[in-house]
Design a protein around this motif. Sequence first.
Motif, PDB file in Angstrom:
ATOM      1  N   MET A   1       0.848  -1.198   0.000  1.00  0.00           N
ATOM      2  CA  MET A   1       0.000   0.000   0.000  1.00  0.00           C
ATOM      3  C   MET A   1       0.877   1.239   0.000  1.00  0.00           C
ATOM      4  SD  MET A   1      -2.984   1.052   2.719  1.00  0.00           S
ATOM      5  CE  MET A   1      -4.269   2.201   2.236  1.00  0.00           C
ATOM      6  N   LEU A   2       0.563   2.206  -0.852  1.00  0.00           N
ATOM      7  CA  LEU A   2       1.316   3.454  -0.912  1.00  0.00           C
ATOM      8  C   LEU A   2       0.439   4.583  -0.387  1.00  0.00           C
ATOM      9  CD1 LEU A   2       3.789   5.101  -1.656  1.00  0.00           C
ATOM     10  CD2 LEU A   2       2.889   5.280  -3.992  1.00  0.00           C
ATOM     11  N   VAL A   3       0.952   5.293   0.616  1.00  0.00           N
ATOM     12  CA  VAL A   3       0.206   6.355   1.282  1.00  0.00           C
ATOM     13  C   VAL A   3       0.928   7.680   1.099  1.00  0.00           C
ATOM     14  CG1 VAL A   3      -0.731   7.173   3.484  1.00  0.00           C
ATOM     15  CG2 VAL A   3      -0.621   4.712   2.999  1.00  0.00           C
ATOM     16  N   GLY A   4       0.213   8.685   0.661  1.00  0.00           N
ATOM     17  CA  GLY A   4       0.754  10.036   0.602  1.00  0.00           C
ATOM     18  C   GLY A   4       0.214  10.860   1.749  1.00  0.00           C
ATOM     19  N   VAL A   5       1.102  11.377   2.582  1.00  0.00           N
ATOM     20  CA  VAL A   5       0.689  12.232   3.694  1.00  0.00           C
ATOM     21  C   VAL A   5       1.021  13.663   3.298  1.00  0.00           C
ATOM     22  CG1 VAL A   5       0.933  12.729   6.147  1.00  0.00           C
ATOM     23  CG2 VAL A   5       1.116  10.376   5.334  1.00  0.00           C
ATOM     24  N   CYS A   6      -0.003  14.485   3.164  1.00  0.00           N
ATOM     25  CA  CYS A   6       0.166  15.840   2.640  1.00  0.00           C
ATOM     26  C   CYS A   6       0.419  16.828   3.774  1.00  0.00           C
ATOM     27  CB  CYS A   6      -1.072  16.263   1.864  1.00  0.00           C
ATOM     28  SG  CYS A   6      -1.506  15.143   0.503  1.00  0.00           S
ATOM     29  N   ASP A   7       1.420  17.673   3.593  1.00  0.00           N
ATOM     30  CA  ASP A   7       1.761  18.611   4.667  1.00  0.00           C
ATOM     31  C   ASP A   7       0.673  19.666   4.828  1.00  0.00           C
ATOM     32  OD1 ASP A   7       2.112  20.570   2.739  1.00  0.00           O
ATOM     33  OD2 ASP A   7       4.233  20.862   3.112  1.00  0.00           O
ATOM     34  N   PHE A   8       0.759  20.378   5.934  1.00  0.00           N
ATOM     35  CA  PHE A   8      -0.209  21.418   6.247  1.00  0.00           C
ATOM     36  C   PHE A   8       0.559  22.707   6.510  1.00  0.00           C
ATOM     37  CE2 PHE A   8      -2.836  23.897   9.188  1.00  0.00           C
ATOM     38  CZ  PHE A   8      -4.006  23.941   8.468  1.00  0.00           C
ATOM     39  N   PRO A   9       0.503  23.674   5.582  1.00  0.00           N
ATOM     40  CA  PRO A   9       1.295  24.897   5.760  1.00  0.00           C
ATOM     41  C   PRO A   9       0.841  25.683   6.973  1.00  0.00           C
ATOM     42  CG  PRO A   9      -0.260  25.135   3.937  1.00  0.00           C
ATOM     43  CD  PRO A   9      -0.305  23.692   4.353  1.00  0.00           C
ATOM     44  N   GLY A  10       1.725  25.837   7.921  1.00  0.00           N
ATOM     45  CA  GLY A  10       1.397  26.551   9.145  1.00  0.00           C
ATOM     46  C   GLY A  10       2.631  27.205   9.724  1.00  0.00           C
ATOM     47  N   THR A  11       2.532  27.624  10.972  1.00  0.00           N
ATOM     48  CA  THR A  11       3.628  28.358  11.605  1.00  0.00           C
ATOM     49  C   THR A  11       4.558  27.459  12.409  1.00  0.00           C
ATOM     50  OG1 THR A  11       2.231  28.830  13.525  1.00  0.00           O
ATOM     51  CG2 THR A  11       2.242  30.457  11.752  1.00  0.00           C
ATOM     52  N   TYR A  12       4.214  26.176  12.540  1.00  0.00           N
ATOM     53  CA  TYR A  12       5.028  25.270  13.341  1.00  0.00           C
ATOM     54  C   TYR A  12       5.904  24.401  12.466  1.00  0.00           C
ATOM     55  CZ  TYR A  12       1.841  26.626  17.008  1.00  0.00           C
ATOM     56  OH  TYR A  12       1.101  27.367  17.895  1.00  0.00           O
ATOM     57  N   ALA A  13       7.050  23.994  13.015  1.00  0.00           N
ATOM     58  CA  ALA A  13       7.879  23.008  12.324  1.00  0.00           C
ATOM     59  C   ALA A  13       7.048  21.756  12.109  1.00  0.00           C
ATOM     60  CB  ALA A  13       9.118  22.695  13.160  1.00  0.00           C
ATOM     61  N   PHE A  14       7.334  21.044  11.054  1.00  0.00           N
ATOM     62  CA  PHE A  14       6.455  19.964  10.650  1.00  0.00           C
ATOM     63  C   PHE A  14       7.270  18.729  10.296  1.00  0.00           C
ATOM     64  CE2 PHE A  14       2.847  18.850   7.479  1.00  0.00           C
ATOM     65  CZ  PHE A  14       2.271  18.040   8.424  1.00  0.00           C
ATOM     66  N   PRO A  15       7.203  17.623  11.051  1.00  0.00           N
ATOM     67  CA  PRO A  15       6.347  17.430  12.232  1.00  0.00           C
ATOM     68  C   PRO A  15       6.763  18.313  13.396  1.00  0.00           C
ATOM     69  CG  PRO A  15       7.881  15.617  12.021  1.00  0.00           C
ATOM     70  CD  PRO A  15       8.017  16.413  10.772  1.00  0.00           C
ATOM     71  N   PRO A  16       5.806  18.674  14.225  1.00  0.00           N
ATOM     72  CA  PRO A  16       6.091  19.625  15.289  1.00  0.00           C
ATOM     73  C   PRO A  16       6.877  19.000  16.433  1.00  0.00           C
ATOM     74  CG  PRO A  16       3.830  18.886  15.442  1.00  0.00           C
ATOM     75  CD  PRO A  16       4.401  18.276  14.190  1.00  0.00           C
ATOM     76  N   HIS A  17       7.557  19.867  17.131  1.00  0.00           N
ATOM     77  CA  HIS A  17       8.326  19.484  18.309  1.00  0.00           C
ATOM     78  C   HIS A  17       7.744  20.270  19.472  1.00  0.00           C
ATOM     79  CE1 HIS A  17      11.911  17.790  20.236  1.00  0.00           C
ATOM     80  NE2 HIS A  17      12.072  18.934  20.847  1.00  0.00           N
ATOM     81  N   GLY A  18       6.549  19.882  19.898  1.00  0.00           N
ATOM     82  CA  GLY A  18       5.866  20.624  20.946  1.00  0.00           C
ATOM     83  C   GLY A  18       4.408  20.788  20.606  1.00  0.00           C
ATOM     84  N   TYR A  19       3.953  22.043  20.479  1.00  0.00           N
ATOM     85  CA  TYR A  19       2.545  22.327  20.232  1.00  0.00           C
ATOM     86  C   TYR A  19       2.212  22.093  18.753  1.00  0.00           C
ATOM     87  CZ  TYR A  19      -1.870  24.832  19.978  1.00  0.00           C
ATOM     88  OH  TYR A  19      -3.176  25.161  19.758  1.00  0.00           O
ATOM     89  N   GLY A  20       0.944  21.808  18.490  1.00  0.00           N
ATOM     90  CA  GLY A  20       0.479  21.611  17.119  1.00  0.00           C
ATOM     91  C   GLY A  20      -0.750  20.724  17.133  1.00  0.00           C
ATOM     92  N   GLY A  21      -1.597  20.846  16.129  1.00  0.00           N
ATOM     93  CA  GLY A  21      -2.814  20.051  16.065  1.00  0.00           C
ATOM     94  C   GLY A  21      -2.834  19.152  14.855  1.00  0.00           C
ATOM     95  N   ILE A  22      -3.240  19.725  13.708  1.00  0.00           N
ATOM     96  CA  ILE A  22      -3.268  18.949  12.474  1.00  0.00           C
ATOM     97  C   ILE A  22      -1.885  18.382  12.168  1.00  0.00           C
ATOM     98  CG2 ILE A  22      -3.576  19.106   9.968  1.00  0.00           C
ATOM     99  CD1 ILE A  22      -5.775  21.134  10.453  1.00  0.00           C
TER     100      ILE A  22
END
Length: 339
Positions: A1-22
């Motif tokens: 199975m091939l899965v594409g995980v699409c980023d979410f443009p925001g103000t936090y580093a992604f993946p976040p190191h602390g706070y973050g939701g989506i």
Amino acid sequence: MLVGVCDFPGTYAFPPHGYGGIERWLWATALGARAAGADVHLLGPDWRDDLGPEWKRHPIRLEDVGAGSTELKALRESRYDLLVVGHEYPSLSTWRETADTLSCGVATFQHSPDFHHGENAFDGIGRRLYCYSRQMADRYREHEPIQELAVHAGLDEREPASAHGEGLVWVGRVDEDKSPHLAIRAAQILGRRIRVVGPVFDSEFVHRHQRLFSADHVEWVGELGGSAKTGAFRHAEVFVYTYSRDYVEAGAAVFGEALRAGTPIAALAWSKGTCVEAALCEQTGSQVVLNPAVDDETAAQSLAQAIEEASELPHRRVQEVGLDRFDVKRHFEALARTP
């Protein structure tokens, strides 16, 4: 199975190191997909560049891909089975135009209680919307949502064995919506210390409750990430959860974070069918559901009683249940399952 995980443009580093939701949810799904044996592509330019060579990153956003472009050809040739994306995208026409040409499934989790989706954004089968609570599922009923607990993860947040900590902890953004002053007052009633962990989003709110926030039993910690954030949960006797009377919690990350660390939860809710009800059971915490008409002091008194009840729960058992219910692999498999 091939899965594409699409980023979410925001103000936090992604993946976040602390706070973050989506951002934290998307990272958890990427971890869960790999744990389930799927191949994972991280789509979009905002992913961190320090994730290691085992993560395949493609700096392409579907909404920016033109018809007939080499980027679109590459996406089609990849033959994705599933795209996991922030909840705004299925209603974004430019994103949908590209996604529809890939002939794959789409899964997203509703992280906002007020976002309005397009009429045909979801069909409950190929394009699926997931909601944490009965309250959220009812709000988005026309889009055929599937109720499912959300799992969130930050970078380098691994849970060590549980420990019976000391004092109380409150974790979240510090503002009116999250109402940490109620947790602080409840701790004061019990004569217990409480650590407040998270970024200040509303300095006026803090000023309004300055007497509580500056009390001797309160320790301001600020925002934490990684092992320090995990440790903040693990080293507490009880995690205290609060929110304001008119706020709708779409899918709080803190429930899974606390329980995976083995920390029981004392939670305040203002109606039935909320995320509190979905996340907790008798083995993991104590909750109180109040009439919104009661004043803050009455709410704090009731929350103090819930804290005492939660403090009796064995941390080891709390962690066992938390690691099972909020497991990234289990969560991804639920998202990938076609109804």
